[in-house]
Scaffold this motif. Structure first.
Motif, PDB file in Angstrom:
ATOM      1  N   SER A   1       0.824  -1.207   0.000  1.00  0.00           N
ATOM      2  CA  SER A   1       0.000   0.000   0.000  1.00  0.00           C
ATOM      3  C   SER A   1       0.864   1.266   0.000  1.00  0.00           C
ATOM      4  O   SER A   1       0.487   2.273  -0.591  1.00  0.00           O
ATOM      5  CB  SER A   1      -0.941  -0.004   1.198  1.00  0.00           C
ATOM      6  N   ILE A   2       2.026   1.208   0.659  1.00  0.00           N
ATOM      7  CA  ILE A   2       2.931   2.362   0.659  1.00  0.00           C
ATOM      8  C   ILE A   2       3.482   2.584  -0.744  1.00  0.00           C
ATOM      9  O   ILE A   2       3.531   3.722  -1.231  1.00  0.00           O
ATOM     10  CB  ILE A   2       4.072   2.153   1.686  1.00  0.00           C
ATOM     11  N   LEU A   3       3.865   1.502  -1.421  1.00  0.00           N
ATOM     12  CA  LEU A   3       4.354   1.624  -2.792  1.00  0.00           C
ATOM     13  C   LEU A   3       3.261   2.132  -3.722  1.00  0.00           C
ATOM     14  O   LEU A   3       3.526   2.940  -4.622  1.00  0.00           O
ATOM     15  CB  LEU A   3       4.889   0.279  -3.281  1.00  0.00           C
ATOM     16  N   PHE A   4       2.049   1.668  -3.506  1.00  0.00           N
ATOM     17  CA  PHE A   4       0.933   2.130  -4.323  1.00  0.00           C
ATOM     18  C   PHE A   4       0.682   3.617  -4.105  1.00  0.00           C
ATOM     19  O   PHE A   4       0.427   4.362  -5.062  1.00  0.00           O
ATOM     20  CB  PHE A   4      -0.323   1.313  -3.992  1.00  0.00           C
ATOM     21  N   MET A   5       0.760   4.077  -2.859  1.00  0.00           N
ATOM     22  CA  MET A   5       0.556   5.494  -2.566  1.00  0.00           C
ATOM     23  C   MET A   5       1.669   6.339  -3.194  1.00  0.00           C
ATOM     24  O   MET A   5       1.396   7.412  -3.745  1.00  0.00           O
ATOM     25  CB  MET A   5       0.505   5.694  -1.047  1.00  0.00           C
ATOM     26  N   ILE A   6       2.905   5.855  -3.130  1.00  0.00           N
ATOM     27  CA  ILE A   6       4.011   6.568  -3.771  1.00  0.00           C
ATOM     28  C   ILE A   6       3.801   6.628  -5.281  1.00  0.00           C
ATOM     29  O   ILE A   6       4.025   7.664  -5.923  1.00  0.00           O
ATOM     30  CB  ILE A   6       5.354   5.900  -3.417  1.00  0.00           C
ATOM     31  N   PHE A   7       3.318   5.527  -5.864  1.00  0.00           N
ATOM     32  CA  PHE A   7       3.046   5.507  -7.297  1.00  0.00           C
ATOM     33  C   PHE A   7       1.944   6.499  -7.666  1.00  0.00           C
ATOM     34  O   PHE A   7       2.050   7.223  -8.656  1.00  0.00           O
ATOM     35  CB  PHE A   7       2.654   4.100  -7.739  1.00  0.00           C
ATOM     36  N   ILE A   8       0.884   6.562  -6.861  1.00  0.00           N
ATOM     37  CA  ILE A   8      -0.211   7.508  -7.124  1.00  0.00           C
ATOM     38  C   ILE A   8       0.303   8.941  -7.024  1.00  0.00           C
ATOM     39  O   ILE A   8      -0.041   9.793  -7.854  1.00  0.00           O
ATOM     40  CB  ILE A   8      -1.386   7.249  -6.154  1.00  0.00           C
TER      41      ILE A   8
END
Length: 62
Positions: A3-10
């Protein structure tokens, strides 16, 4: 971790497209408020329809 990687990607995607993160947050808050307002109107209407249907079904059997 995902989820942290996804938030960084967003965040990176919003920065690349040129959309400010504040606009994204404000949109999500606004969409949430609209959903809450719509549910506060729809739930009593659906309850009335359900009660009316139950009364109609009970009256039809007699």
């Amino acid at each position: 971790m995902l989820s942290i990687l996804f938030m960084i990607f967003i965040l990176w995607l919003c920065w690349k497209i040129g959309i400010g993160f504040l606009r994204v947050i404000l949109f999500l808050i606004g969409a949430g408020l609209v959903a809450v307002f719509a549910m506060s109107l729809l739930m009593p209407l659906l309850a009335l329809i359900a009660v009316g249907g139950a009364i109609f079904a009970a009256a039809k059997t007699f």
